[in-house]
Design an enzyme around this catalytic site. Structure first.
Site, PDB file in Angstrom:
ATOM      1  N   LYS A  88      19.011  64.906  32.520  1.00  0.00           N
ATOM      2  CA  LYS A  88      18.549  65.777  31.426  1.00  0.00           C
ATOM      3  C   LYS A  88      17.030  65.864  31.517  1.00  0.00           C
ATOM      4  CE  LYS A  88      19.034  65.851  26.317  1.00  0.00           C
ATOM      5  NZ  LYS A  88      19.634  65.118  25.176  1.00  0.00           N
ATOM      6  N   SER A 163      22.724  67.971  22.426  1.00  0.00           N
ATOM      7  CA  SER A 163      21.664  68.596  23.178  1.00  0.00           C
ATOM      8  C   SER A 163      21.750  68.376  24.692  1.00  0.00           C
ATOM      9  CB  SER A 163      20.307  68.108  22.682  1.00  0.00           C
ATOM     10  OG  SER A 163      20.196  66.729  22.844  1.00  0.00           O
ATOM     11  N   SER A 187      24.321  63.666  20.858  1.00  0.00           N
ATOM     12  CA  SER A 187      23.960  64.588  21.937  1.00  0.00           C
ATOM     13  C   SER A 187      24.485  64.278  23.327  1.00  0.00           C
ATOM     14  CB  SER A 187      22.440  64.725  22.010  1.00  0.00           C
ATOM     15  OG  SER A 187      21.998  65.470  20.894  1.00  0.00           O
TER      16      SER A 187
END
Lengths: 503, 95
Positions: A88, A163, A187
């Site tokens: 990420k 996310s 997330s």
């Protein structure tokens, strides 16, 4: 794409690591296969998945060749040697663009690796690039990214969750066998559920936050995503353990999670909190979870009804605590030392305001203002202090529940993947997507989501397991037992790649 | 609790987040909806409850005050929008 390539990209982290150690396949071949698949699926068409913000193909092949040299020498190899892993874009990576999916960090190239990244490199992983996310990890659909759209591999009109949407989509589409994300209010777990992969959030403090761009410091945790529980456990072990550079890091080494992985469901006391099966839960999601609970019981687990009476206050608590902490953490983005700078002609104060106005998206601004308000003089007691007290009550609920059970089993998300654009007008509705994952972050517990079926639209359903603090081995054992019972072997529908043409 | 646009502007200024008039209105509206929602915390009696600021149960770890790393100054300014001889350059602070 050749059959061989498809076979290689079917490999999970554990399988790949074994095949590489046996010199069955080289890291270069394996990495190339994943890169080819990524190029075919991730960009170039209007329906492309868009999981990556930055694919570092050349660097990945260099790393792969270096891994092959280590493997050829029969050097004592670390468990991830030669295995492609993506991150990420919240992880600080040396000499690789790190943006947090925000314009305010456009062009930012760190000069150091964070601890998790350094540990992955030490473990021999081949880092393939950085994945899309909601800006500064604020969101539940990855739609708040300022730098691109990520689509759910199961249905390209739908969100991958957030996310860590890129991290979940990349693994679901087998562009990479494993990835890492962060989880502040769900997330990792929620996108894992929406994308039909396994995703795990450790106990708060298990994995170092040094070099992880901060959203809410008392809630953020790093965790792995993969296509199997075993892979997820391997990835977790590779990065967990005390780090002196993170003062919230638990002073213990990584626990052994694979030793007891196959101990099975027999004798497990599985707590079922009524509050997580209430109004607002999609009936198909409920049905899938109830079926799993019944299967566990047949396998010898016992089901225990438990109460977590303060569950309904968790979202409100979170949106004060997290936004307050975020308003503080995001104060550093001021155009002075890094990132976007605008408005310097108007003087210093103008420069701060102009840089932040140009650099931050709408959701980020909303949360900074909300968080600042909750902390401001005259409102601190009513909001932030109050929320911190309710947080104590939420933790106590879990402590009490765990006196009567070993793990909790709940749905991860109240529904399955929703359509892109369908919730962007209503922030509150978006926040409520996290109602089932947030309490775990407030209490600092370890949690995991695994796929337990598909709904009638063909979209994945996730089952969430929660365990007491530091009980990751138990969490993984329970997850493996569930995984065996579910036997989830479906794949996202393949795009037509004949002749190399996408849609 | 209703938050006025003036209040939103005041807080946004404190947070150094410039909002134009459209943003001011929509942020204000969203904020009010969210604040109405979080008001449900008032249903709980927390008069005897200790706040949780941190979920770890240990105090901040200490170490000896000695230099253990020396990051290169060039690294520190590597991403600076404007720098000069390893200093960050900004507009005048004192007018």
């Amino acid at each position: 794409m050749s059959e061989l390539t498809d076979e290689l990209t079917d490999l999970g982290v554990t399988q790949a690591s074994q095949r590489l150690a046996a010199r069955d396949v080289s890291s270069e071949e394996l990495t190339r296969a994943f890169l080819e698949r990524t190029l075919a699926l991730d960009q170039g068409t209007s329906q492309a998945i868009g999981a990556y913000l930055e694919l570092s193909a050349e660097s990945a092949l260099d790393q792969a060749r270096a891994a092959d040299a280590l493997l050829a020498n029969g050097d004592p190899t670390a468990p991830l040697t030669g295995v492609p892993i993506a991150l990420k874009d919240i992880f600080i990576t040396r000499d690789m663009a790190t943006t947090c999916a925000s314009r305010i960090l456009a062009g930012f190239k760190p000069r150091f690796d964070g601890t998790v990244v350094a540990r992955l490199r030490e473990a021999g992983a081949v880092i393939t690039g950085k994945l899309n996310m909601d800006e500064f990890a604020m969101g539940s659909s990855t739609e708040n990214s300022a730098l691109g759209t990520t689509r759910n591999p199961w249905n390209h009109a739908c969100v991958p969750g957030g996310s860590s949407g890129g991290s979940a989509a990349a693994v679901a589409a087998r562009m990479v066998p494993g990835s890492f994300g962060t989880d502040t209010g769900g997330s990792i777990r929620q996108p894992a559920a929406l994308c039909g992969v396994v995703g795990m959030k450790p106990t708060y403090g298990r994995v170092s936050r040094y070099g992880v761009i901060a959203f809410a410091s008392s809630l953020d945790q790093v965790g792995p995503l993969a296509n199997s529980v075993e892979d997820t456990a391997l990835l977790f072990e590779a990065v967990a353990g005390h780090d002196p550079r993170d003062s919230t890091s638990i002073p213990q080494p990584a626990p052994d999670c694979r030793g007891s992985l196959h101990d099975g469901a027999k004798g497990l006391r599985v707590g079922v909190p009524g509050e997580y099966f209430g109004e607002g839960l999609d009936p198909e999601v409920e049905k899938s979870l109830r079926a799993l609970l019944a299967a566990l019981e047949r396998e010898g687990a016992s089901l225990v009804e438990v109460e977590l009476p303060h569950t309904e206050y968790a979202v409100a608590t979170y949106y004060i605590v997290a936004t307050a902490e975020a308003s503080s953490n995001l104060g550093r983005y001021d155009g002075v030392r890094y990132g976007l700078r605008e408005g310097e002609d108007g003087g210093l104060t103008n420069m701060y305001g102009a840089s932040r106005d140009a650099g931050f998206g709408a959701e980020v601004k909303r949360r900074i203002v909300l968080g600042s308000y909750a902390l401001s003089a005259g409102y601190y007691d009513a909001y932030y202090l109050k929320a911190m007290k309710v947080r104590t009550l939420i933790r106590r609920d879990f402590d009490q529940a765990f006196e009567n059970c070993d793990v909790l089993l709940t749905p991860t998300s109240p529904d399955t993947a929703f359509e892109l654009g369908s919730r962007t007008d209503d922030p509150l509705k978006m926040y409520l997507s996290d109602v089932l994952t947030i309490p775990c972050n407030l209490a600092g517990l370890p949690g995991l989501s695994l796929p337990c079926g598909l709904d009638s639209k063909g979209l994945p359903i996730g089952a969430q397991l929660l365990a007491p603090p530091l009980a990751e081995p138990l969490l993984f054992r329970a997850a493996r037992a569930c995984e065996e019972l579910v036997g989830f072997d479906q794949r996202p529908p393949e795009q037509d790649l004949a002749g190399g043409a996408g849609k | 609790m209703k938050i006025s646009q003036a209040e939103v502007r005041r807080v946004a200024t404190l947070a150094r987040v410039e909002l134009d008039d459209d943003e001011l209105e929509s942020v204000g509206r969203d904020l009010n909806r969210i604040l109405d929602y979080v008001a449900k915390l008032d249903e709980l009696d927390t008069s005897t409850v200790e706040p949780t600021a941190q979920v770890v149960d240990f105090a901040a770890p200490m170490r000896t005050d000695e230099v253990t790393s020396k990051p290169a100054p060039e690294d520190a300014v590597a991403n600076a929008p404007r720098s000069d001889k390893n200093f960050f350059v900004v507009p005048n602070i004192i007018e």
